[in-house]
Motif scaffolding. Structure first.
Motif, PDB file in Angstrom:
ATOM      1  N   LEU A  86       0.809  -1.217   0.000  1.00 38.99           N
ATOM      2  CA  LEU A  86       0.000   0.000   0.000  1.00 38.99           C
ATOM      3  C   LEU A  86       0.846   1.272   0.000  1.00 38.99           C
ATOM      4  O   LEU A  86       0.345   2.344  -0.348  1.00 38.99           O
ATOM      5  CB  LEU A  86      -0.924   0.034   1.221  1.00 38.99           C
ATOM      6  N   GLY A 134       1.029   4.994  -2.537  1.00 42.74           N
ATOM      7  CA  GLY A 134      -0.022   5.095  -3.541  1.00 42.74           C
ATOM      8  C   GLY A 134      -0.772   3.833  -3.880  1.00 42.74           C
ATOM      9  O   GLY A 134      -1.533   3.821  -4.846  1.00 42.74           O
ATOM     10  N   GLY A 135      -0.628   2.763  -3.107  1.00 46.41           N
ATOM     11  CA  GLY A 135      -1.416   1.560  -3.351  1.00 46.41           C
ATOM     12  C   GLY A 135      -2.860   1.766  -2.935  1.00 46.41           C
ATOM     13  O   GLY A 135      -3.217   2.788  -2.341  1.00 46.41           O
ATOM     14  N   SER A 136      -3.717   0.795  -3.240  1.00 49.19           N
ATOM     15  CA  SER A 136      -5.124   0.886  -2.855  1.00 49.19           C
ATOM     16  C   SER A 136      -5.627  -0.481  -2.407  1.00 49.19           C
ATOM     17  O   SER A 136      -5.135  -1.512  -2.854  1.00 49.19           O
ATOM     18  CB  SER A 136      -5.977   1.409  -4.016  1.00 49.19           C
ATOM     19  N   THR A 137      -6.606  -0.465  -1.508  1.00 49.80           N
ATOM     20  CA  THR A 137      -7.154  -1.706  -0.968  1.00 49.80           C
ATOM     21  C   THR A 137      -8.396  -2.120  -1.734  1.00 49.80           C
ATOM     22  O   THR A 137      -9.084  -1.286  -2.326  1.00 49.80           O
ATOM     23  CB  THR A 137      -7.526  -1.548   0.520  1.00 49.80           C
ATOM     24  N   HIS A 138      -8.652  -3.416  -1.682  1.00 54.97           N
ATOM     25  CA  HIS A 138      -9.839  -3.984  -2.299  1.00 54.97           C
ATOM     26  C   HIS A 138     -10.362  -5.091  -1.393  1.00 54.97           C
ATOM     27  O   HIS A 138      -9.649  -5.596  -0.534  1.00 54.97           O
ATOM     28  CB  HIS A 138      -9.525  -4.505  -3.710  1.00 54.97           C
ATOM     29  N   VAL A 163      -4.979  -6.133  -2.783  1.00 60.89           N
ATOM     30  CA  VAL A 163      -4.378  -4.809  -2.748  1.00 60.89           C
ATOM     31  C   VAL A 163      -3.733  -4.555  -4.105  1.00 60.89           C
ATOM     32  O   VAL A 163      -3.247  -5.477  -4.755  1.00 60.89           O
ATOM     33  CB  VAL A 163      -3.350  -4.689  -1.591  1.00 60.89           C
ATOM     34  N   ARG A 164      -3.804  -3.321  -4.531  1.00 60.69           N
ATOM     35  CA  ARG A 164      -3.148  -2.916  -5.778  1.00 60.69           C
ATOM     36  C   ARG A 164      -1.980  -2.025  -5.371  1.00 60.69           C
ATOM     37  O   ARG A 164      -2.169  -1.055  -4.650  1.00 60.69           O
ATOM     38  CB  ARG A 164      -4.122  -2.167  -6.677  1.00 60.69           C
ATOM     39  N   ASP A 165      -0.770  -2.358  -5.838  1.00 59.65           N
ATOM     40  CA  ASP A 165       0.395  -1.575  -5.449  1.00 59.65           C
ATOM     41  C   ASP A 165       0.488  -0.282  -6.259  1.00 59.65           C
ATOM     42  O   ASP A 165      -0.340  -0.026  -7.136  1.00 59.65           O
ATOM     43  CB  ASP A 165       1.680  -2.411  -5.543  1.00 59.65           C
ATOM     44  N   ARG A 166       1.485   0.512  -5.969  1.00 60.82           N
ATOM     45  CA  ARG A 166       1.626   1.831  -6.608  1.00 60.82           C
ATOM     46  C   ARG A 166       1.857   1.749  -8.108  1.00 60.82           C
ATOM     47  O   ARG A 166       1.699   2.748  -8.807  1.00 60.82           O
ATOM     48  CB  ARG A 166       2.745   2.612  -5.940  1.00 60.82           C
ATOM     49  N   SER A 169      -1.956  -6.104  -9.071  1.00 62.88           N
ATOM     50  CA  SER A 169      -2.860  -6.644  -8.055  1.00 62.88           C
ATOM     51  C   SER A 169      -2.231  -7.820  -7.328  1.00 62.88           C
ATOM     52  O   SER A 169      -1.617  -8.696  -7.950  1.00 62.88           O
ATOM     53  CB  SER A 169      -4.176  -7.097  -8.695  1.00 62.88           C
ATOM     54  N   THR A 177     -11.346  -6.024   4.060  1.00 58.22           N
ATOM     55  CA  THR A 177     -10.369  -5.672   3.036  1.00 58.22           C
ATOM     56  C   THR A 177      -9.120  -6.496   3.377  1.00 58.22           C
ATOM     57  O   THR A 177      -8.912  -7.533   2.777  1.00 58.22           O
ATOM     58  CB  THR A 177     -10.099  -4.150   2.966  1.00 58.22           C
TER      59      THR A 177
END
Length: 162
Positions: free
Chosen positions: A95, A98-102, A107-110, A114, A145
């Motif tokens: 994370l 700039g990563g995002s959680t799902h 998790v999607r990295d910067r 995925s 998450t």
């Protein structure tokens, strides 16, 4: 050497991404960096073209392809985690910057790649001999998450959160 290895397409970030990925897990390293021999669509002569790297014993290639293509959830990398500390460490690292959680441990990295951060015990909870427990664990997982092993165990065992 693996006969098949994934190739990740980047637009100038191949070396940076490979260095990040090899920092995540043991038995990981940069194997080789190939630079562009000439100016071309993938960059100028001398710039990084390909990074061959090993992550957790699996070989990968990061390619600076010269344009951006977005990664999707259709391809992801699952990391089998021994305990909650490993889940937490990898989750936080992926994370960072700039990563995002799902939902459900994704998790999607910067870079847009995925990942599934999955506790090793998850199949025990979702596929155990207690069908009602498996249903409770699945319901609990669908509400998460980052996966929480203790909460999944409580759900499987039919115990409420303390």
């Amino acid at each position: 050497m693996s006969k098949i290895s994934p190739c990740l397409w980047f637009n100038g970030e191949a070396e940076e991404a490979a260095k990040f990925y090899v920092s995540l897990l043991p038995d990981s390293r940069i194997n080789h960096i190939q630079r562009n021999p000439i100016d071309g669509p993938a960059g100028k002569a001398g710039e990084v073209l390909v990074v061959d790297f090993t992550m957790a014993g699996q070989e990968y290639m990061a390619l600076n392809g010269g344009m951006r293509f977005e990664f999707t959830h259709a391809i992801s990398f699952k990391i089998d985690c021994a305990d909650q500390a490993e889940v937490d460490r990898l989750w936080d690292a992926l994370l960072s910057d700039g990563g995002s959680t799902h939902q459900c441990g994704w998790v999607r990295d910067r870079y847009g790649v995925s990942w599934q951060i999955v506790p090793s015990v998850l199949p025990e909870f979702l596929g155990g001999s207690d069908a009602a427990g498996a249903q409770r664990a699945m319901q609990a997982m669908l509400g998460m998450t980052k996966l929480d092993i203790a909460e999944l165990r409580r759900a499987y065992e039919g115990k409420s959160a303390a």
